[in-house]
Design an enzyme around this catalytic site. Structure first.
Site, PDB file in Angstrom:
ATOM      1  N   SER A  23       0.827  -1.202   0.000  1.00 30.38           N
ATOM      2  CA  SER A  23       0.000   0.000   0.000  1.00 30.38           C
ATOM      3  C   SER A  23       0.870   1.263   0.000  1.00 30.38           C
ATOM      4  O   SER A  23       1.901   1.319   0.666  1.00 30.38           O
ATOM      5  CB  SER A  23      -0.865  -0.020   1.255  1.00 30.38           C
ATOM      6  OG  SER A  23      -1.577   1.179   1.356  1.00 30.38           O
ATOM      7  N   LEU A  75      -1.003   9.792   4.545  1.00 31.68           N
ATOM      8  CA  LEU A  75      -2.315   9.224   4.188  1.00 31.68           C
ATOM      9  C   LEU A  75      -3.199  10.135   3.341  1.00 31.68           C
ATOM     10  O   LEU A  75      -4.417  10.152   3.503  1.00 31.68           O
ATOM     11  CB  LEU A  75      -3.086   8.806   5.446  1.00 31.68           C
ATOM     12  CG  LEU A  75      -2.489   7.635   6.233  1.00 31.68           C
ATOM     13  CD1 LEU A  75      -3.318   7.388   7.508  1.00 31.68           C
ATOM     14  CD2 LEU A  75      -2.431   6.364   5.401  1.00 31.68           C
ATOM     15  N   ASN A 101      -6.113  -1.055   1.919  1.00 31.93           N
ATOM     16  CA  ASN A 101      -5.445  -0.697   3.158  1.00 31.93           C
ATOM     17  C   ASN A 101      -6.340   0.304   3.889  1.00 31.93           C
ATOM     18  O   ASN A 101      -6.691   1.347   3.360  1.00 31.93           O
ATOM     19  CB  ASN A 101      -4.076  -0.086   2.845  1.00 31.93           C
ATOM     20  CG  ASN A 101      -3.308   0.310   4.080  1.00 31.93           C
ATOM     21  OD1 ASN A 101      -3.583   1.350   4.682  1.00 31.93           O
ATOM     22  ND2 ASN A 101      -2.346  -0.489   4.460  1.00 31.93           N
ATOM     23  N   CYS A 132       0.916   3.441  10.615  1.00 34.20           N
ATOM     24  CA  CYS A 132       1.427   4.550   9.816  1.00 34.20           C
ATOM     25  C   CYS A 132       2.138   5.544  10.727  1.00 34.20           C
ATOM     26  O   CYS A 132       1.535   6.089  11.648  1.00 34.20           O
ATOM     27  CB  CYS A 132       0.320   5.263   9.057  1.00 34.20           C
ATOM     28  SG  CYS A 132       0.979   6.662   8.114  1.00 34.20           S
ATOM     29  N   ASN A 194       5.759  -2.239   8.537  1.00 29.63           N
ATOM     30  CA  ASN A 194       5.562  -0.904   7.991  1.00 29.63           C
ATOM     31  C   ASN A 194       6.905  -0.172   8.080  1.00 29.63           C
ATOM     32  O   ASN A 194       7.902  -0.751   8.503  1.00 29.63           O
ATOM     33  CB  ASN A 194       4.457  -0.177   8.779  1.00 29.63           C
ATOM     34  CG  ASN A 194       3.774   0.910   7.947  1.00 29.63           C
ATOM     35  OD1 ASN A 194       4.422   1.605   7.159  1.00 29.63           O
ATOM     36  ND2 ASN A 194       2.472   1.070   8.121  1.00 29.63           N
ATOM     37  N   GLY A 219      12.752   0.639   1.853  1.00 26.31           N
ATOM     38  CA  GLY A 219      13.816   0.278   0.922  1.00 26.31           C
ATOM     39  C   GLY A 219      14.774  -0.731   1.531  1.00 26.31           C
ATOM     40  O   GLY A 219      14.610  -1.154   2.683  1.00 26.31           O
ATOM     41  N   GLY A 245       9.463  -5.260   3.425  1.00 25.61           N
ATOM     42  CA  GLY A 245      10.588  -4.447   3.865  1.00 25.61           C
ATOM     43  C   GLY A 245      11.789  -4.575   2.947  1.00 25.61           C
ATOM     44  O   GLY A 245      12.588  -5.493   3.074  1.00 25.61           O
ATOM     45  N   GLY A 246      11.901  -3.673   1.998  1.00 25.87           N
ATOM     46  CA  GLY A 246      13.107  -3.587   1.170  1.00 25.87           C
ATOM     47  C   GLY A 246      13.287  -4.686   0.149  1.00 25.87           C
ATOM     48  O   GLY A 246      14.398  -4.913  -0.325  1.00 25.87           O
TER      49      GLY A 246
END
Lengths: 303, 252
Positions: A23, A75, A101, A132, A194, A219, A245-246
């Site tokens: 998302s 957001l 999401n 978030c 996240n 990243g 994650g990355g």
């Protein structure tokens, strides 16, 4: 052509392959249609949707850091009613697993969005974003406290009848404790991680690089943290875990599956290469060839 | 339709100590590209710069299937890009963004620094329609100007340098050509310059369009990082709703 060896599941969700898009990195999918076939993905997760329209944070919202980027979008979205009326008709049917999401600042807001999305026939799941880092009220506030996390999941569970994914933040002391609380409250699966709360500074201007000072790091820089979190959580819950994650390539996908992920989300890599998912799917088939796998799911949790 | 293609560096030319031109060739024929649009170039293997570099389009040659860009060395990725050699390949996403208006009767194009680059393709577009536009180019000093003779083939060129080393001395807003009458001013360059130009246009009730270069992650409207605040629609993406905006529509 579809490679059956890549077929995966997240609980009740059946995926052509273990790739979802994260998302906030994939718009509503249509932004990427010039670059890949949306139906070739395991699924895609659309931009965080809230109860009301949000303008997001002021510019600048982005800073590049070694092997990563920090964002503070906050957001920005047009609200759930706009999504249901204007976006959903445009995207439905483009993939069997279009996931929304769901974000909010209060339990009531999360429930409002979840129940409206529940009525959308071809959306089989939501990803509840309690993580978030870029909104002042709510968001990560729910995800860093196990009681609040459990409470919001319990309430959403009452109004949402399909597959409920809960997205966790790594910005906590003990992610296992949060994961277990969310599982107990009724989540069907977990997605993590996240972004990592971070900041970047301009030494010459002697100022922060983004308007909100802090933001979320994504990243390759966060991949080792994400692998650790997925490994910890997947071995301590009994529901599927989606690794995020990355992830930049098929090798990264394999790593996440080895530490316990049933599927993965590709995020920042979509910005770098809008057709990255096609490449990753092909390379996963090659991996199955080289390692003589009957199914990619054989990798799950080997470590 | 947007494309992601491997383009070959057909030609590289150093324009001044800070800027270089790359002419990039596509093996497949090019789609229509509008003046004001940009490309997003992947510069590989720079650990501190993961994302693509958005660069405005300087020129398009549909016969040769080439897109030219002018790049200013301003950071790690553009420094790395400056080391590229002819016949090397680049992963490029294009064309992105909207267009400058191309139907003005008497346009004035105002460029500052490397922001002058996209105005060549814009001027050429007008010239090919039978309208020779006025192009006003601003720089600190003579050494920062590039390709002036090329601009003169498609436009009436006016120059302002801050040190007076060529053209009129001072900022573009003080150039005498600004006193002539135009149907619109189309500008690209540093924000303070564009603001000053937009203010002058507003005072004279001439419509003004500016090209923004906000920091972006994707270039295709997905990341929502490059937003600018507009009067009618709030925060909008520069990469998809721009990069060209009516000056009086943005809050800056």
């Amino acid at each position: 052509m579809e490679d059956k060896r890549l077929n995966s599941t997240i609980g009740t969700l059946k995926l052509k392959n273990p790739l979802l898009t994260a998302s906030g990195t994939f718009g509503f999918g249509t932004e990427y249609e010039d670059f890949l076939d949306l139906n070739s993905l395991g699924g895609f997760i659309v931009k965080g949707t809230t109860g009301e329209k949000r303008e997001g944070n002021p510019y600048p919202r982005l800073a590049e850091t070694p092997s990563g980027m920090i964002n503070a979008v906050g957001l920005q979205n047009k609200g759930v009613e706009y999504f249901c009326k204007n976006i959903y008709p445009q995207i439905k049917g483009k993939n069997p697993n279009i996931i929304v999401n769901v974000s909010g600042s209060s339990i009531e807001e999360y429930c409002k969005v979840a129940s409206m999305i529940n009525d959308l026939e071809t959306i089989p799941a939501i990803e509840l974003n309690i993580s978030c880092p870029n909104v002042k009220k709510g968001g990560m506030g729910f995800g860093v406290n196990k009681d609040m996390a459990a409470e919001v999941v319990t309430e959403v569970r009452k109004v949402y009848k399909k597959h409920l994914i809960v997205k966790l933040t790594p910005n906590v002391t003990n992610i296992i404790e949060i994961a277990q609380a969310v599982e107990k409250a009724g989540a069907d699966s977990l997605s993590l991680i996240n972004t990592v709360l971070a900041m970047a500074v301009d030494a010459e201007k002697q100022k922060p690089l983004i308007s909100t000072i802090t933001g979320g790091l994504s990243g390759p820089a966060i991949k080792p943290i994400a692998l650790r979190c997925v490994w910890q959580v997947s071995h301590n819950v009994n529901i599927p875990v989606i690794g995020i994650g990355g992830i930049m390539n098929a090798r990264d996908v394999v790593e996440f599956m080895l530490v316990g992920a049933s599927a993965v989300e590709i995020g920042t890599a979509n910005f770098v290469n809008p057709s990255v998912c096609t490449q990753v799917i092909n390379d996963l088939s090659d991996y199955c060839d080289r390692h003589k796998l009957n199914n990619i799911t054989e990798l799950i949790g080997k470590i | 339709m947007k494309y992601q293609r491997e383009l070959v560096v057909l030609r590289k030319e150093n324009l001044n100590p800070a800027c270089f031109l790359l002419e990039l060739k596509s093996t497949d024929s090019l789609c229509e590209i509008l003046p004001g649009q940009f490309v997003n170039i992947l510069v590989k293997d720079v650990a501190e710069r993961l994302l693509r570099r958005p660069i405005s389009i300087h020129d398009v040659d549909y016969n040769a299937n080439t897109i030219s860009v002018v790049v200013q060395k301003i950071g790690l990725a553009t420094e790395k890009l400056s080391l590229i050699n002819e016949s090397d390949k680049l992963d490029v996403v294009f064309p992105l963004g909207n267009s400058f208006p191309t139907e003005e009767k008497r346009p004035l194009l105002v460029g500052g620094g490397v922001g002058t680059a996209p105005l060549y393709y814009l001027a050429k577009t007008y010239y090919n329609k039978g309208i020779k536009p006025a192009v006003l180019i601003g720089a600190r000093t003579k050494d920062q100007l590039f390709l002036i003779d090329k601009y003169k083939t498609v436009a009436d060129v006016f120059i302002s340098t801050e040190d007076g080393s060529v053209g009129e001395k001072g900022l573009v807003t003080a150039n005498s050509v600004m006193n002539e009458s135009f149907s619109a001013i189309l500008t690209c360059g540093p924000t303070p310059m564009m603001k000053a130009v937009a203010n002058m246009a507003q005072e004279r009730q001439i419509s003004c369009f500016v090209s923004l270069e906000n920091r972006m992650a994707c270039g295709i409207g997905a990341c929502l990082c490059c937003v600018t605040e507009t009067k009618s629609e709030g925060n909008v993406c520069v990469c998809t709703k721009g990069a060209v905006f009516r000056a009086n529509e943005i809050k800056w």
